[in-house]
Design a protein around this motif. Structure first.
Motif, PDB file in Angstrom:
ATOM      1  N   LEU A 308       0.921  -1.087  -0.111  1.00  0.00           N
ATOM      2  CA  LEU A 308       0.001  -0.040   0.023  1.00  0.00           C
ATOM      3  C   LEU A 308       0.997   1.258   0.107  1.00  0.00           C
ATOM      4  O   LEU A 308       0.714   2.265  -0.760  1.00  0.00           O
ATOM      5  N   LEU A 309       1.959   1.376   0.886  1.00  0.00           N
ATOM      6  CA  LEU A 309       2.758   2.511   0.798  1.00  0.00           C
ATOM      7  C   LEU A 309       3.130   2.632  -0.354  1.00  0.00           C
ATOM      8  O   LEU A 309       3.417   3.766  -0.743  1.00  0.00           O
ATOM      9  N   ASP A 310       3.820   1.594  -1.273  1.00  0.00           N
ATOM     10  CA  ASP A 310       4.385   1.777  -2.618  1.00  0.00           C
ATOM     11  C   ASP A 310       3.255   2.165  -3.443  1.00  0.00           C
ATOM     12  O   ASP A 310       3.648   3.294  -4.390  1.00  0.00           O
ATOM     13  N   GLN A 311       1.916   1.883  -3.604  1.00  0.00           N
ATOM     14  CA  GLN A 311       1.113   2.006  -4.447  1.00  0.00           C
ATOM     15  C   GLN A 311       0.811   3.609  -4.206  1.00  0.00           C
ATOM     16  O   GLN A 311       0.532   4.421  -5.086  1.00  0.00           O
ATOM     17  N   PHE A 312       0.648   3.900  -2.963  1.00  0.00           N
ATOM     18  CA  PHE A 312      -0.031   5.478  -2.776  1.00  0.00           C
ATOM     19  C   PHE A 312       1.491   6.389  -3.149  1.00  0.00           C
ATOM     20  O   PHE A 312       1.169   7.229  -3.662  1.00  0.00           O
ATOM     21  N   SER A 313       2.499   5.730  -2.706  1.00  0.00           N
ATOM     22  CA  SER A 313       3.733   6.851  -3.273  1.00  0.00           C
ATOM     23  C   SER A 313       3.757   7.008  -4.775  1.00  0.00           C
ATOM     24  O   SER A 313       3.909   7.956  -5.046  1.00  0.00           O
ATOM     25  N   ASN A 314       3.587   6.085  -5.264  1.00  0.00           N
ATOM     26  CA  ASN A 314       3.626   6.121  -7.035  1.00  0.00           C
ATOM     27  C   ASN A 314       2.583   6.947  -7.461  1.00  0.00           C
ATOM     28  O   ASN A 314       2.608   7.941  -8.320  1.00  0.00           O
ATOM     29  N   ALA A 315       1.124   6.572  -6.976  1.00  0.00           N
ATOM     30  CA  ALA A 315      -0.180   7.234  -7.578  1.00  0.00           C
ATOM     31  C   ALA A 315      -0.062   8.759  -6.999  1.00  0.00           C
ATOM     32  O   ALA A 315      -0.604   9.468  -7.603  1.00  0.00           O
ATOM     33  N   LEU A 316       0.596   9.186  -5.714  1.00  0.00           N
ATOM     34  CA  LEU A 316       0.390  10.550  -5.334  1.00  0.00           C
ATOM     35  C   LEU A 316       1.590  11.414  -5.491  1.00  0.00           C
ATOM     36  O   LEU A 316       1.703  12.536  -5.138  1.00  0.00           O
ATOM     37  N   ALA A 317       2.614  10.839  -6.147  1.00  0.00           N
ATOM     38  CA  ALA A 317       4.001  11.403  -6.253  1.00  0.00           C
ATOM     39  C   ALA A 317       3.928  12.627  -6.781  1.00  0.00           C
ATOM     40  O   ALA A 317       4.422  13.594  -6.393  1.00  0.00           O
ATOM     41  N   ASP A 318       3.086  13.025  -7.786  1.00  0.00           N
ATOM     42  CA  ASP A 318       3.113  14.298  -8.409  1.00  0.00           C
ATOM     43  C   ASP A 318       1.982  15.177  -7.895  1.00  0.00           C
ATOM     44  O   ASP A 318       1.511  16.228  -8.492  1.00  0.00           O
ATOM     45  N   LYS A 319       1.190  14.830  -6.804  1.00  0.00           N
ATOM     46  CA  LYS A 319       0.218  15.490  -6.211  1.00  0.00           C
ATOM     47  C   LYS A 319       0.722  16.764  -5.313  1.00  0.00           C
ATOM     48  O   LYS A 319       1.241  16.364  -4.307  1.00  0.00           O
ATOM     49  N   PRO A 320       0.465  18.008  -5.758  1.00  0.00           N
ATOM     50  CA  PRO A 320       1.288  19.117  -4.844  1.00  0.00           C
ATOM     51  C   PRO A 320       0.529  18.937  -3.392  1.00  0.00           C
ATOM     52  O   PRO A 320       0.861  19.459  -2.410  1.00  0.00           O
TER      53      PRO A 320
END
Ligand SMILES: Cc1ncc(COP(=O)(O)O)c(C=O)c1O
Length: 394
Positions: A308-320
């Motif tokens: 989950l940490l991985d998935q969220f990190s990828n999916a949210l990486a470019d969210k200001p």
């Protein structure tokens, strides 16, 4: 929803559930939800788990309560099981997390008096949450929870979370300290995680000072962080550890476990509870502990938590909007740069139950039984909710 016959203590969401199964809850209109908060870290085995249901039903048919005037076989069995998974020596059973912490606080005070300290004082942490009784709300590091209930108790001093130098500084100026009480990960405080080795260093310092190291694992215990107890991420034993929440999977039980000198403090008459550790709750909790161990749910929490940490990190990486993602096992915090209480409603409208703490930290405490497919669904629903929230706040 709100009934005038209830005291006005909760800000409830406009929804009522009729039943649940696994990681799913169903409301009284028949809508399905993925439960990523588990009754605030309680339903670790999910809803309607067959082992818990079977334990409750068969125990209810035999005996529900006799009081602690008599021997309670189920209590002995659960205590033995808990000592085995924790490395602790003995257990006092309460009905809640706050009461488990009350027992810990009383052990620390009596330990102090036994050592000739007349005003025993416990070091507690900023942003801590230990419960709503007078002693535990005094130990809690949140003025909102304390306000209006003064006078608070004496015998507590506060240190910043994860600051060993501050603790050493208190030690240098206060001869009344008898214990340190801390959560290995602060849940209500915003999913704040102690740095690696902090507890090991604190253990050494407590030994040097003859203080009790007391850990509040009401939220982190019972497999939540990927170990049975969070202190097991390090090679240490606390003197006292408290737990509740996931222990009963919904039945009201708390436990205060002690080892070594702390395990010898209480004698008959020093502490008690009418209901504490009755046969019904102990039978359910024993089924929970057995299931967590036998079904390797700590390992599952570790693996799905990392996923989950991985998935969220990828999916949210470019969210200001994203400030930080942190977590251990299935105790995950996603901190945004802006207050986001409204996200709870947006997520619910998409069939996802979660929680926001300290205003801007999304808190996820899904059941430990969650599988990868359900984890993917959780990610998809939360990302969609965050995107909607982002658009609303632009
Ligand atoms: C770390 C911690 N300690 C104590 C408590 C209090 O537990 P209870 O609500 O069962 O009294 C909580 C509840 O959220 C908690 O998270």
């Amino acid at each position: 929803m709100t009934s005038s016959a209830l005291m006005n203590t909760y800000g409830r969401q406009p929804i009522t559930f009729s039943h649940g199964k696994g990681v799913r809850l169903y409301d009284d209109a028949g809508n399905e939800y993925l439960d990523a908060i588990s009754g605030i870290g309680v339903n670790s085995l999910g809803h309607n788990h067959p082992a818990v249901t079977a334990a409750i039903t068969s125990q209810a048919e035999q005996l529900i309560h006799t009081s602690n005037l008599y021997g309670v076989e189920r209590q002995e069995q659960l205590a033995e099981r808990l000592c085995k998974v924790s490395g602790m020596d003995n257990v006092f059973f309460s009905n809640s997390g706050a009461e488990a912490n009350e027992a810990a606080i009383k052990i620390a005070r009596m330990f102090g008096h036994n050592n000739g300290i007349e005003k025993p004082t416990i070091i507690v942490m900023e942003n801590a949450f230990h419960g709503r009784t007078m002693a535990t709300l005094t130990a809690t590091g949140n003025r909102k929870i304390q306000a209006g209930f003064e006078p608070l108790l004496s015998g507590f001093v506060r240190a910043p979370y994860s600051d060993l130098d501050a603790i050493k500084n208190i030690a240098a100026n206060n001869n009344d300290i008898v214990a340190v009480l801390a959560e290995p990960i602060q849940g209500e405080g915003g999913i704040n995680i102690l740095p690696d080795n902090f507890l090991s260093e604190l253990r050494v310092f407590c030994d040097e000072k003859n203080w009790l190291l007391m850990l509040d694992e009401v939220q982190t215990g019972n497999g939540r962080t990927g170990r049975y107890f969070a202190y097991q991420h390090e090679n240490i034993l606390p003197d006292v550890v408290t737990t509740a929440k996931g222990l009963g999977n919904g039945l009201p039980i708390g436990a205060c476990l002690a080892q070594g000198k702390a395990a010898k403090v209480f004698g008959p008459g020093n502490h008690g509870s009418t209901y504490g550790g009755n046969p019904l709750v102990c039978a359910a909790a024993k089924a929970v502990v057995d299931t967590v161990v036998e079904d390797k749910l700590c390992e599952n929490a570790d693996a799905i938590g990392a996923y989950l940490l991985d998935q969220f990190s990828n999916a949210l990486a470019d969210k200001p909007l994203l400030r930080n993602i942190r977590g251990k096992g299935l105790m995950i915090g996603i901190e945004l740069t802006t207050p986001c209480a409204e996200l709870v409603n947006i997520a619910r409208s998409k069939g996802l139950l979660m929680n926001v703490t300290v205003g801007q930290v999304i808190r996820l405490l899904p059941p430990l039984i969650i599988n990868q497919q359900e984890a993917d669904e959780l990610v998809a629903k939360l990302i969609a909710a965050i995107s909607d929230f982002e658009q609303q706040t632009q």
